[in-house]
Design a protein around this motif. Structure first.
Motif, PDB file in Angstrom:
ATOM      1  N   ILE A   1       8.067 -12.102   2.732  1.00 58.11           N
ATOM      2  CA  ILE A   1       8.718 -10.532   2.756  1.00 58.11           C
ATOM      3  C   ILE A   1       9.956 -10.733   3.425  1.00 58.11           C
ATOM      4  O   ILE A   1      10.808 -11.360   4.430  1.00 58.11           O
ATOM      5  CB  ILE A   1       7.890 -10.816   4.500  1.00 58.11           C
ATOM      6  CG1 ILE A   1       6.098 -10.327   4.155  1.00 58.11           C
ATOM      7  CG2 ILE A   1       8.304  -8.943   4.186  1.00 58.11           C
ATOM      8  CD1 ILE A   1       5.672  -9.883   5.299  1.00 58.11           C
ATOM      9  N   LEU A   2      10.724  -9.725   2.023  1.00 55.83           N
ATOM     10  CA  LEU A   2      11.640  -9.697   3.232  1.00 55.83           C
ATOM     11  C   LEU A   2      12.582  -8.280   2.833  1.00 55.83           C
ATOM     12  O   LEU A   2      11.950  -7.013   2.086  1.00 55.83           O
ATOM     13  CB  LEU A   2      12.666 -10.152   1.201  1.00 55.83           C
ATOM     14  CG  LEU A   2      14.421  -9.578   0.831  1.00 55.83           C
ATOM     15  CD1 LEU A   2      15.132 -10.367   1.589  1.00 55.83           C
ATOM     16  CD2 LEU A   2      14.708 -10.193  -0.246  1.00 55.83           C
ATOM     17  N   VAL A   3      13.482  -7.913   3.682  1.00 57.93           N
ATOM     18  CA  VAL A   3      13.196  -6.635   4.112  1.00 57.93           C
ATOM     19  C   VAL A   3      14.591  -5.920   4.105  1.00 57.93           C
ATOM     20  O   VAL A   3      15.230  -6.836   4.540  1.00 57.93           O
ATOM     21  CB  VAL A   3      12.927  -5.573   5.329  1.00 57.93           C
ATOM     22  CG1 VAL A   3      13.119  -4.450   5.611  1.00 57.93           C
ATOM     23  CG2 VAL A   3      11.224  -6.769   5.966  1.00 57.93           C
TER      24      VAL A   3
ATOM     25  N   VAL B   1       9.246 -13.798   7.361  1.00 58.80           N
ATOM     26  CA  VAL B   1       9.868 -11.829   7.190  1.00 58.80           C
ATOM     27  C   VAL B   1      11.523 -12.298   7.292  1.00 58.80           C
ATOM     28  O   VAL B   1      12.179 -12.770   8.407  1.00 58.80           O
ATOM     29  CB  VAL B   1       9.906 -11.399   8.574  1.00 58.80           C
ATOM     30  CG1 VAL B   1      10.077 -10.376   7.726  1.00 58.80           C
ATOM     31  CG2 VAL B   1       8.098 -11.139   8.311  1.00 58.80           C
ATOM     32  N   VAL B   2      12.340 -12.177   6.240  1.00 57.46           N
ATOM     33  CA  VAL B   2      13.871 -12.314   6.286  1.00 57.46           C
ATOM     34  C   VAL B   2      14.952 -10.700   6.243  1.00 57.46           C
ATOM     35  O   VAL B   2      13.551 -10.061   5.617  1.00 57.46           O
ATOM     36  CB  VAL B   2      14.593 -12.754   5.328  1.00 57.46           C
ATOM     37  CG1 VAL B   2      16.055 -12.520   5.588  1.00 57.46           C
ATOM     38  CG2 VAL B   2      14.175 -15.086   6.112  1.00 57.46           C
ATOM     39  N   SER B   3      15.988  -9.795   6.714  1.00 55.93           N
ATOM     40  CA  SER B   3      16.345  -8.485   6.433  1.00 55.93           C
ATOM     41  C   SER B   3      17.830  -8.667   5.824  1.00 55.93           C
ATOM     42  O   SER B   3      18.596  -9.890   7.033  1.00 55.93           O
ATOM     43  CB  SER B   3      16.311  -7.992   7.627  1.00 55.93           C
ATOM     44  OG  SER B   3      17.260  -8.987   9.039  1.00 55.93           O
ATOM     45  N   ILE B   4      17.946  -8.282   5.202  1.00 54.58           N
ATOM     46  CA  ILE B   4      19.385  -8.325   4.797  1.00 54.58           C
ATOM     47  C   ILE B   4      19.782  -6.820   4.531  1.00 54.58           C
ATOM     48  O   ILE B   4      19.627  -6.051   4.082  1.00 54.58           O
ATOM     49  CB  ILE B   4      19.568  -8.620   2.815  1.00 54.58           C
ATOM     50  CG1 ILE B   4      18.163 -10.274   2.743  1.00 54.58           C
ATOM     51  CG2 ILE B   4      20.622  -8.629   2.133  1.00 54.58           C
ATOM     52  CD1 ILE B   4      18.616 -10.258   0.925  1.00 54.58           C
TER      53      ILE B   4
ATOM     54  N   PRO C   1      10.915 -13.486  -2.484  1.00 56.20           N
ATOM     55  CA  PRO C   1       9.555 -13.418  -1.948  1.00 56.20           C
ATOM     56  C   PRO C   1       8.245 -12.922  -2.939  1.00 56.20           C
ATOM     57  O   PRO C   1       8.737 -12.190  -3.710  1.00 56.20           O
ATOM     58  CB  PRO C   1      10.138 -12.072  -1.179  1.00 56.20           C
ATOM     59  CG  PRO C   1      11.785 -11.820  -2.216  1.00 56.20           C
ATOM     60  CD  PRO C   1      11.965 -12.868  -3.297  1.00 56.20           C
ATOM     61  N   LYS C   2       7.363 -12.543  -1.891  1.00 56.67           N
ATOM     62  CA  LYS C   2       5.795 -11.869  -2.421  1.00 56.67           C
ATOM     63  C   LYS C   2       6.269 -10.938  -2.275  1.00 56.67           C
ATOM     64  O   LYS C   2       5.019  -9.763  -2.619  1.00 56.67           O
ATOM     65  CB  LYS C   2       5.047 -13.045  -1.522  1.00 56.67           C
ATOM     66  CG  LYS C   2       4.648 -14.039  -1.846  1.00 56.67           C
ATOM     67  CD  LYS C   2       3.196 -14.453  -3.408  1.00 56.67           C
ATOM     68  CE  LYS C   2       3.436 -15.683  -3.524  1.00 56.67           C
ATOM     69  NZ  LYS C   2       2.178 -15.388  -4.844  1.00 56.67           N
TER      70      LYS C   2
END
Length: 588
Positions: A313-315, A291-294, A255-256
């Protein structure tokens, strides 16, 4: 031998010499108050007829400078010669000094406005009269006309305090200084209907979007202050300055932007808020921004599938992100923007080592050409936060919004005494009917949550949803959706929901069981009174509470009373002897 002079005669002689009048006994006469006519008579010049004649003819031996209209020939009547003193701007009075010596030549006082002109404005023109003295307000000025005083007033208006050196001024509006591109500006103002930036957005965006520096930023602001948009907009602005990447490159480089948050609920909230902007932005700019969330509660297989096409974008929560890195589910070679949201909560939950571990991994794995920018947001500034900032941030801008400047949420705090859960529910049942939903009730134990929900369903018509750690991820998400949509009027929750969740328009927060720490109390009641709206927080105190905590609670309620209507019941004071020691000190 001559007889000495009488004292009264001596005094009379001295008074006569000094012009004081005495009577025959030598005593000084009382002063006589003269009428206007008498004063005029006494003011006439005395002297012989010749002196009076000379005076009337104007031939007294004194230098009189005569001047006519436009005539520079001034004569000395005694010598008959011209006086060559320079004429000063046609003034009535002539002075011999040079104009350059006049220190008030360019002075333009703010009180130069005539009273008559102010009176003509009328009775209802207070603002206009103030403007004539103090100048226009910053909202009425163009950017080029803004002075240091205007910027200072702007910061005071929004309770913004900054430090760090070379800090950019806050945005006056979304269009200010063309910081935000037109396409993104249109999305924010027209599609999402955010008409004006919040204080944290005003100070964050101009300081982190400078292309020359990409400066680090540390913001201290309460939850619900608009922080998500404050870092999402800069992330998208920076993404727009580089070409879109194909999925293969996203998988290869990672991710950036990386956003860390303490709880899975907050991660999912940030994910949802971010996608509101990114979906429209991607569609209008032909830029596939993913946008991906973990979060915990999802298996590694599910996480691997969500990352199969890469992301921009990683959340994530710290623990689950480390699991994913250790299992080689993703890499972080090109993290340009790193955001720590609710940093103080992450520390409170014991994530300090995990956070520092992630920061170190990002630095080690980053490509040499990447200039990482770090943004940290917290509700409170602690020693641990300062240590992380000193170790992993480069000359950041420090900005505090409201908290340390006298501004605080408009919350009425009420503390009542109730010795049992049944007694608390009896009082609570009559209280909740007086407030509009949504209402949040906080408890300490999961068993209490289940009992409270069942009792509400039996004895009232209100629908209740539960949020605590024993619920599965799907159950927790379902509970939040019910509450947000208004299908459930009351949410019963443990501390898991006390931080980060932005549930708008909560009218009432109830501490059915007060928390174990005063910090948790502050964050619980912070669910109401958000976005400049008033709210109420009611707390029930029983006989089994920690006495030190109750005393801290009393001090907090007394100190933080913005509406001047806080109530700390006498029953609690009596039970825990609060105020008795102070009275004893006064008596003895």
């Amino acid at each position: 031998m001559a007889r000495p002079i009488d004292v009264s005669q001596l005094i009379a002689g001295m008074n006569k010499k000094n012009g004081l009048h005495t009577d025959t006994s030598g005593r000084i006469k009382k002063p006589k108050f003269l009428s206007k006519q008498e004063r005029l008579l006494q003011g006439e010049p005395k002297g012989n007829d010749e002196d009076l004649k000379l005076r009337s003819n104007g031939t007294a031996k004194m230098k009189v400078k005569q001047q006519g209209n436009g005539d520079d020939n001034r004569l000395d009547e005694e010598t008959g010669k011209k006086d060559n003193l320079p004429r000063q701007n046609g003034s009535k009075f002539q002075f011999s000094w040079d104009e350059s010596e006049d220190t008030l030549a360019d002075y333009n006082p703010i009180v130069s406005t005539k009273v008559s002109s102010l009176l003509q404005m009328g009775q209802n023109s207070k603002i206009a009269s103030e403007s004539s003295y103090m100048g226009k307000h910053w909202t009425e000025k163009s950017l080029s006309k803004m002075t240091e005083r205007d910027w200072r007033i702007l910061k005071e208006d929004f309770a913004i305090v900054t430090k760090g050196g070379a800090v950019e001024n806050p945005m006056r509006n979304w269009e200010d200084r063309n910081i935000i591109p037109e396409d993104l500006l249109r999305i924010v103002t027209q599609k999402l209907q955010f008409h004006s930036p919040t204080p944290i957005q005003r100070i964050t965006i101009p300081n982190v979007c400078n292309t020359k520096k990409y400066r680090d930023f540390l913001g201290v602001a309460s939850t619900g202050s608009g922080k998500t948009l404050a870092f999402i907009i800069p992330i998208l602005i920076r993404l727009s300055r580089s070409p879109p990447r194909p999925p293969s490159l996203k998988i290869m480089d990672g991710p950036k932007a990386l956003i860390l948050a303490p709880t899975r609920e907050l991660v999912q909230q940030i994910h949802a808020e971010s996608e509101k902007v990114t979906k429209i932005w991607s569609r209008e700019n032909d830029y596939d921004c993913r946008v991906v969330s973990i979060v915990g509660g999802h298996s590694l297989e599910e996480i691997s599938f969500s990352l199969s096409e890469g992301c921009d974008i990683l959340v994530a929560t710290p623990g689950r992100l480390i699991d994913s890195l250790e299992n080689h589910l993703l890499v972080m070679k090109q993290v340009e923007t790193l955001v720590l949201d609710e940093a103080d909560k992450m520390i409170d939950l014991g994530f300090e080592d995990q956070v520092t571990n992630i920061l170190t991994k990002v630095d080690i794995n980053a490509d040499s050409a990447i200039h990482r920018q770090t943004m940290m947001f917290t509700a409170t500034m602690t020693a641990v936060i300062e240590k992380i900032a000193a170790g992993y941030m480069k000359k950041p801008v420090y900005a505090t919004i409201g908290l340390d400047t006298g501004s605080e949420p408009l919350i009425q705090q009420i503390v009542e005494y109730a010795d049992s859960d049944e007694d608390k529910f009896r009082k609570l049942k009559s209280i909740v009917t007086k407030y509009e939903p949504p209402i949040i009730i906080f408890i300490n134990y999961k068993q209490t949550a289940d009992w409270l929900a069942e009792t509400f369903q039996k004895e009232t018509n209100m629908k209740v949803t539960i949020l605590h750690g024993s619920k599965s991820q799907e159950q927790r998400e379902h509970s939040l959706q019910l509450f947000r949509r208004g299908e459930a009027q009351i949410m019963v929750a443990t501390n898991v929901a006390a931080r980060g969740l932005d549930i708008p328009n909560v009218s009432l927060v109830v501490n059915f069981q007060i928390p174990k720490k005063i910090d948790d109390y502050v964050h619980r009641i912070g669910r109401t009174g958000r976005a400049a709206k008033e709210g109420t927080a009611i707390s029930f105190v029983s006989s089994t509470e920690d006495e030190t905590l109750v005393r801290e609670l009393q001090k907090y309620v007394k100190k933080h009373d913005p509406l001047n209507n806080n109530i700390f019941s006498d029953g609690v004071k009596t039970k825990y002897n609060i105020g008795k020691e102070q009275k004893d000190e006064i008596i003895y």
